[in-house]
Design an enzyme around this catalytic site. Structure first.
Site, PDB file in Angstrom:
ATOM      1  N   GLU A   1       0.853  -1.210   0.085  1.00 15.18           N
ATOM      2  CA  GLU A   1      -0.140   0.053  -0.268  1.00 15.18           C
ATOM      3  C   GLU A   1       1.223   1.318   0.683  1.00 15.18           C
ATOM      4  OE1 GLU A   1      -2.884   0.349  -0.453  1.00 15.18           O
ATOM      5  OE2 GLU A   1      -3.699  -1.836  -0.336  1.00 15.18           O
TER       6      GLU A   1
ATOM      7  N   TYR B   1      -6.383   6.040   4.602  1.00 15.63           N
ATOM      8  CA  TYR B   1      -6.074   5.149   3.866  1.00 15.63           C
ATOM      9  C   TYR B   1      -5.049   3.741   3.861  1.00 15.63           C
ATOM     10  CZ  TYR B   1      -5.210   2.168  -0.058  1.00 15.63           C
ATOM     11  OH  TYR B   1      -5.058   1.257  -1.030  1.00 15.63           O
TER      12      TYR B   1
ATOM     13  N   ASP C   1      -9.250   5.924  -0.810  1.00 14.69           N
ATOM     14  CA  ASP C   1      -8.461   6.702  -2.069  1.00 14.69           C
ATOM     15  C   ASP C   1      -9.264   6.918  -3.127  1.00 14.69           C
ATOM     16  OD1 ASP C   1      -8.843   4.366  -3.239  1.00 14.69           O
ATOM     17  OD2 ASP C   1      -6.899   3.804  -3.629  1.00 14.69           O
TER      18      ASP C   1
ATOM     19  N   CYS D   1     -13.713   2.243 -13.663  1.00  9.65           N
ATOM     20  CA  CYS D   1     -14.093   3.988 -13.571  1.00  9.65           C
ATOM     21  C   CYS D   1     -13.009   4.424 -13.436  1.00  9.65           C
ATOM     22  CB  CYS D   1     -15.256   3.674 -12.136  1.00  9.65           C
ATOM     23  SG  CYS D   1     -15.629   5.247 -12.322  1.00  9.65           S
TER      24      CYS D   1
HETATM   25 FE1  SF4 Z   1     -17.919   4.576 -13.344  1.00 10.05          FE
HETATM   26 FE2  SF4 Z   1     -19.804   4.086 -15.390  1.00 10.05          FE
HETATM   27 FE3  SF4 Z   1     -19.796   2.093 -13.547  1.00 10.05          FE
HETATM   28 FE4  SF4 Z   1     -21.198   5.085 -12.776  1.00 10.05          FE
HETATM   29  S1  SF4 Z   1     -21.188   3.180 -14.867  1.00 10.05           S
HETATM   30  S2  SF4 Z   1     -19.639   4.119 -11.255  1.00 10.05           S
HETATM   31  S3  SF4 Z   1     -19.033   5.817 -14.315  1.00 10.05           S
HETATM   32  S4  SF4 Z   1     -18.098   2.792 -15.071  1.00 10.05           S
END
Ligand code: SF4
Length: 366
Positions: free
Chosen positions: A40, A123, A141, A195
């Site tokens: 980490e 964290y 984080d 994401c």
């Molecule tokens: Fe992120 Fe898209 Fe999932 Fe929403 S749907 S959390 S924007 S990856």
């Protein structure tokens, strides 16, 4: 601010996704408290792929807290060479010494006690406590701040400590029993792999696809809200690659401040002309035979940006060297003298390979 959002609905799809998508990472194979902790700390500000070889070498050389606590500083900095943010490894050692002195050589299975160790913030304490000990505490984080802001449609500024604290509080409420480590790792993994921080998120692969507010409202580009950090100070520097037939000139940096205690290629403030470089080198008591300008390079630290130019300087064979510097063979430098990655653009001209990574060939022969 955001509309109320029940975070409980995120848990099952997230864990299910993680059970089949978790990456195989060296520190996940045996998630002992020591391995989780070191990984980490290494992963702060550093990409997973870059960390892997460093982590494996570190564990080979310093397999436990006792060996870390006793490791000489130059060896430790050499193991960290190329990873940057060297205070991280100094703090690791100091914390290891505290663990030996005050906790019987074992990292405490206690979030508050972990927090008191040097270099461990909320964290990291959360990550070690949950992953290594299964303690139900959050580990928030940048990845987690981003994914939660998006899925909940929250436009609070994630640079604010109060926003992070509120998120830690909210997540603590929904950590599933007996699965704190998997839950925290799954959140981070989703942020790292789906994401993502740069570029478009891979929403079609996301387990929250059908409940994500940022997606439903077309606000992915706006979230998370992140206030701008202070602009970096620009520093112009001239770097000197001074060598004779066999050895290169190195200088040890001061024990305090930026890159403290590391070794460096001698350098000075400002961009010097070849004439100024000749005068500088003579002032050091050295006799330059050849001075060759090199291409500019840039290195970004958290608060400063170095804009460098370099000169390769061949000198007559030397016995004497300036007081605060030392002449060392390239081989010895590579083995024993930690040099920050800021100099990697120029180190190749000395056939000097810094850190772990691909070797570049020396384009010069001097
Ligand atoms: Fe992120 Fe898209 Fe999932 Fe929403 S749907 S959390 S924007 S990856």
């Amino acid at each position: 601010m955001r509309e109320p959002f029940d975070l409980n609905q995120l848990v099952s799809p997230l864990l299910e996704w993680f059970s089949s998508h978790a990456r195989v990472l060296p520190w996940r194979e045996q998630p002992t408290p020591y391995r989780v902790w070191v990984s980490e700390i290494m992963l702060q500000q550093t990409r997973v792929e870059a960390v892997k070889p460093y982590f494996n070498r570190f564990m080979d050389r310093l397999p436990d807290i006792a060996s870390l606590a006793e490791c000489p500083e130059d060896v430790l900095l050499k193991l960290w060479e190329g990873l940057g943010y060297y205070n991280r490894v100094r703090n690791l050692k100091e914390a290891a010494q505290t663990v030996i002195a005050e906790h019987g050589g074992e990292l405490p299975a206690d979030y508050e006690k972990l927090l008191k160790l040097k270099g461990i913030g909320h964290y990291t304490a959360g990550a070690v406590a949950s992953i290594a000990y299964g303690i139900p505490v959050p580990a928030v984080d940048g990845n987690v701040l981003r994914v939660i802001s998006r899925v909940t449609g929250d436009d609070a500024d994630i640079m604010k400590a109060s926003v992070r604290t509120a998120m830690e509080h909210d997540l603590a409420e929904v950590i599933p029993e007996g699965q704190a480590g998997a839950f925290n790792q799954a959140l981070m993994e989703l942020g790292a792999c789906v994401c993502v921080p740069n570029g478009a998120p891979l929403c079609d692969q996301c387990p929250w696809n059908n409940m994500c507010r940022a997606k439903a409202q077309g606000r992915i580009d706006e979230l998370p809200v992140k206030s701008k950090a202070k602009a970096r100070r620009i520093e112009k520097r001239t770097v000197f690659l001074i060598r004779d037939e066999e050895k290169v000139l190195l200088r040890k940096r001061p024990e305090q401040g930026l890159l403290a205690g590391l070794y460096e290629l001698p350098n000075t403030l400002g961009h010097l002309s070849p004439e100024q470089v000749e005068a500088y080198v003579k002032e050091l008591g050295l006799s330059p035979l050849r001075i060759l300008p090199l291409e500019p390079a840039k290195h970004i630290f958290s608060h400063i940006e170095w804009q460098m130019i370099g000169y390769a300087i061949r000198i007559d064979e030397t016995v004497e060297h300036p007081e605060d510097m030392l002449f060392v063979s390239v081989e010895d430098t590579e083995k024993n003298y930690p040099i920050p990655a800021a100099f990697s653009r120029y180190a190749v001209y000395l056939n000097l390979h810094l850190g772990i990574g691909e070797e570049e060939k020396n384009p010069l022969n001097m």
